[in-house]
Every structure is written in C-alpha cells, then in structure tokens.
Design a protein around this motif. Structure first.
Motif, PDB file in Angstrom:
ATOM      1  N   ASP A 102       4.102  12.906  18.241  1.00 52.59           N
ATOM      2  CA  ASP A 102       5.042  11.945  18.814  1.00 52.59           C
ATOM      3  C   ASP A 102       5.215  10.802  17.814  1.00 52.59           C
ATOM      4  O   ASP A 102       4.290  10.031  17.566  1.00 52.59           O
ATOM      5  N   THR A 103       6.406  10.702  17.226  1.00 50.52           N
ATOM      6  CA  THR A 103       6.652   9.651  16.227  1.00 50.52           C
ATOM      7  C   THR A 103       7.333   8.421  16.827  1.00 50.52           C
ATOM      8  O   THR A 103       7.889   7.604  16.088  1.00 50.52           O
ATOM      9  N   THR A 104       7.291   8.291  18.144  1.00 51.32           N
ATOM     10  CA  THR A 104       7.918   7.146  18.794  1.00 51.32           C
ATOM     11  C   THR A 104       7.420   5.834  18.186  1.00 51.32           C
ATOM     12  O   THR A 104       6.218   5.605  18.074  1.00 51.32           O
ATOM     13  N   GLY A 105       8.357   4.996  17.776  1.00 52.80           N
ATOM     14  CA  GLY A 105       8.008   3.710  17.184  1.00 52.80           C
ATOM     15  C   GLY A 105       7.797   3.749  15.682  1.00 52.80           C
ATOM     16  O   GLY A 105       7.548   2.710  15.070  1.00 52.80           O
ATOM     17  N   PHE A 106       7.913   4.960  15.080  1.00 58.88           N
ATOM     18  CA  PHE A 106       7.687   5.093  13.641  1.00 58.88           C
ATOM     19  C   PHE A 106       8.895   5.703  12.942  1.00 58.88           C
ATOM     20  O   PHE A 106       9.647   6.473  13.524  1.00 58.88           O
ATOM     21  N   GLN A 107       9.031   5.382  11.666  1.00 57.21           N
ATOM     22  CA  GLN A 107      10.088   5.945  10.831  1.00 57.21           C
ATOM     23  C   GLN A 107       9.501   6.336   9.468  1.00 57.21           C
ATOM     24  O   GLN A 107       8.345   6.044   9.168  1.00 57.21           O
ATOM     25  N   ASP A 108      10.314   7.023   8.644  1.00 60.61           N
ATOM     26  CA  ASP A 108       9.897   7.420   7.293  1.00 60.61           C
ATOM     27  C   ASP A 108       8.590   8.222   7.319  1.00 60.61           C
ATOM     28  O   ASP A 108       7.602   7.885   6.654  1.00 60.61           O
ATOM     29  N   GLY A 155       2.199  18.372   0.640  1.00 63.88           N
ATOM     30  CA  GLY A 155       2.885  17.647   1.694  1.00 63.88           C
ATOM     31  C   GLY A 155       4.387  17.642   1.556  1.00 63.88           C
ATOM     32  O   GLY A 155       4.960  18.335   0.709  1.00 63.88           O
ATOM     33  N   PHE A 156       5.003  16.818   2.395  1.00 65.67           N
ATOM     34  CA  PHE A 156       6.456  16.720   2.424  1.00 65.67           C
ATOM     35  C   PHE A 156       6.860  15.370   2.986  1.00 65.67           C
ATOM     36  O   PHE A 156       6.245  14.856   3.931  1.00 65.67           O
ATOM     37  N   ASN A 157       7.918  14.808   2.420  1.00 59.21           N
ATOM     38  CA  ASN A 157       8.455  13.523   2.854  1.00 59.21           C
ATOM     39  C   ASN A 157       9.664  13.779   3.760  1.00 59.21           C
ATOM     40  O   ASN A 157      10.691  14.264   3.303  1.00 59.21           O
ATOM     41  N   PHE A 158       9.535  13.423   5.045  1.00 61.48           N
ATOM     42  CA  PHE A 158      10.600  13.659   6.021  1.00 61.48           C
ATOM     43  C   PHE A 158      11.542  12.471   6.173  1.00 61.48           C
ATOM     44  O   PHE A 158      12.399  12.472   7.068  1.00 61.48           O
ATOM     45  N   SER A 159      11.405  11.458   5.339  1.00 58.19           N
ATOM     46  CA  SER A 159      12.151  10.216   5.562  1.00 58.19           C
ATOM     47  C   SER A 159      13.660  10.380   5.484  1.00 58.19           C
ATOM     48  O   SER A 159      14.405   9.570   6.052  1.00 58.19           O
ATOM     49  N   ASP A 160      14.146  11.416   4.788  1.00 59.00           N
ATOM     50  CA  ASP A 160      15.592  11.608   4.664  1.00 59.00           C
ATOM     51  C   ASP A 160      16.165  12.575   5.705  1.00 59.00           C
ATOM     52  O   ASP A 160      17.360  12.876   5.674  1.00 59.00           O
ATOM     53  N   ILE A 161      15.321  13.054   6.604  1.00 56.52           N
ATOM     54  CA  ILE A 161      15.776  14.049   7.577  1.00 56.52           C
ATOM     55  C   ILE A 161      16.059  13.381   8.920  1.00 56.52           C
ATOM     56  O   ILE A 161      15.155  12.803   9.548  1.00 56.52           O
ATOM     57  N   ALA A 162      17.306  13.446   9.347  1.00 54.90           N
ATOM     58  CA  ALA A 162      17.719  12.793  10.601  1.00 54.90           C
ATOM     59  C   ALA A 162      17.008  13.416  11.793  1.00 54.90           C
ATOM     60  O   ALA A 162      16.846  14.642  11.872  1.00 54.90           O
ATOM     61  N   GLY A 163      16.594  12.568  12.702  1.00 58.91           N
ATOM     62  CA  GLY A 163      16.008  13.039  13.946  1.00 58.91           C
ATOM     63  C   GLY A 163      14.497  13.063  13.973  1.00 58.91           C
ATOM     64  O   GLY A 163      13.896  13.227  15.045  1.00 58.91           O
ATOM     65  N   VAL A 164      13.848  12.900  12.824  1.00 61.01           N
ATOM     66  CA  VAL A 164      12.380  12.936  12.788  1.00 61.01           C
ATOM     67  C   VAL A 164      11.793  11.611  13.262  1.00 61.01           C
ATOM     68  O   VAL A 164      10.779  11.583  13.968  1.00 61.01           O
TER      69      VAL A 164
END
Length: 244
Positions: A102-108, A155-164
């Motif tokens: 659950d990434t609620t409240g987080f980004q990048d 690993g992988f950086n999801f910061s550019d993927i919309a909806g994460v």
C-alpha cells in the motif's frame, strides 16, 4: 510503454533512494522462538510504514536459509528460499513471489532487493507490476550471470509510472521466465532443472512522502449569514452617524 533497462535504471535507482523513506521492507529477521527454544522466522514484512504489505507465493514453496553474502547485516537474520519451479518449457512468468504494498501517502516508489540463484534455477527473472490488483504489466527483466552468490541491489525505479504513487492496490511479482526469444528456461550455471532454487533478501520499497496541501476553510452557511447581518448593521450605524 518504454521501460528503463537495468543499466539505465541503476543510477536513477540509487538517486531515488538517497532521500527516500522506507514504505515496506522484508529482511526475514527472527521474530521469536518456539517451544523448543528454536528461532522462528516469518514472511511478514520486517517493517511497514502503515501496515499494508504482504508476501504471497506463486506456485512455489518457501523455507528460511542463510543470508550470507546478502546486504543484510542483522544478526540472526535469514533469507527466503523459493523452490518448486515449473518444468522445462512450461509456466513462463507464472511461478515466484508476489509483494503487495500500500503506497498511500507516498510517491516516487523504488524497489531494491538481493537475489541468489542456484545453478539449475532459471537465469531470467521478470518483474511484473499491477496498479489495480488484476492486470499485470512487465516492468523489466533480470538475468543472473552467476550462481550460488547473492547479487545485491537489484531493483527498479517506478517513479515515472503513472498509478503507482498513493495506491493501495500496488503489487509486484518476481517470476521465472523463458530465456528471451525462446520457449524454454536457461539455467543460471548449467542446465535448467526443477530442483533449482532462488533466494531473496532485503526486499525494500522506498518512496517520498506526498506533501500535504493546506486547504482554506470554507465558512459554514450560518457563519456567512451572521457575517452579512453584522456588515449590514455596521453599514446602518455608519449612515446614522453621517445623518446626525
């Protein structure tokens, strides 16, 4: 959608982690002892920011084994060993592990982990993700070039993927896959076999807190009415003074 290659993502990965907060972490540390005073370990996350993190298996069995060689320096910690992968030529991208976060409240959001393959395990692992809990998309693939040693900091950086970002339904899967362009698995250090195993350790999801936005208070209708009455009374008083 165009995804970053592993090499391109490496710099962004660590740059993203530099000022990030941990959302969820699986270090597979000891959680207690049993009646025989033997250590007990769990697939539950070692840490979560707000509790919404779960590990599930996809057609494999798990045991806890030595984490020697991983980036985990916690005393008494273990790694998660997965076994029982699909037979040669079957089950492409279906067997492995799933992490729901659950990434609620987080980004990048940035994912990092350590992986150790046995010689007969599939050399190729696919990273899939979902933002709705149902539809899965391939983010990238990893090829293990050596067996029987931990490769740290994958690993992988999801910061550019919309909806994460800010999403209670975000999840990822790490699953064995056929060698690209083929219909068969390639072994990490020899021929592929169903006795192959894959270990995971220090599976971490990090991100930055979404800044809070101050919303101006909207006056209640009753308050607005009182303000209008007060202004009217003030205006009446001023007129009377002028007339006097």
């Amino acid at each position: 959608m165009k995804f970053k290659s592993i090499l391109l993502a490496a710099g962004l990965l660590w740059a993203g982690l530099a000022q990030a907060d941990t959302v969820a972490l699986w270090g597979f540390n000891q959680v207690g002892v049993n009646a025989q005073n033997q250590p007990v370990y769990s697939t539950k996350p070692t840490y979560t920011d707000h509790g919404g993190a779960f590990l599930d298996t996809l057609g494999v069995s798990t045991t806890f084994v030595s984490q020697s060689g991983s980036s985990d320096t916690t005393g008494g910690s273990m790694a998660l060993n997965t076994a029982g992968y699909a037979s040669q030529g079957t089950g492409d991208r279906t067997t492995g592990v799933q992490f729901s976060i659950d990434t609620t409240g987080f980004q990048d959001i940035v994912l990092t982990f350590d992986q150790r393959n046995s010689a007969t395990a599939s050399a190729w692992t696919a990273l899939l993700y979902t933002i709705d809990g149902e539809n899965w998309v391939e983010a990238t693939t990893f090829r293990m070039l050596r067996d029987s040693v931990f490769v740290k900091g994958l690993g992988f950086n999801f910061s550019d993927i919309a909806g994460v970002d800010d999403n209670a339904n975000f999840a990822v899967q790490l699953v064995s896959m056929f060698a690209p362009g083929t219909q068969a698995y390639a072994g990490t250090g020899g021929n592929y076999g169903t006795g192959g195993t894959i270990r995971y350790d220090m599976v971490q999801f990090a991100g930055s807190l979404i800044p809070e936005v101050d919303v101006p208070e909207v006056p209640e209708p009753a308050s607005i009415a009182l303000a209008v009455v007060a202004l009217g009374a003030m205006g009446l008083s001023i007129r009377r003074r002028k007339q006097a």
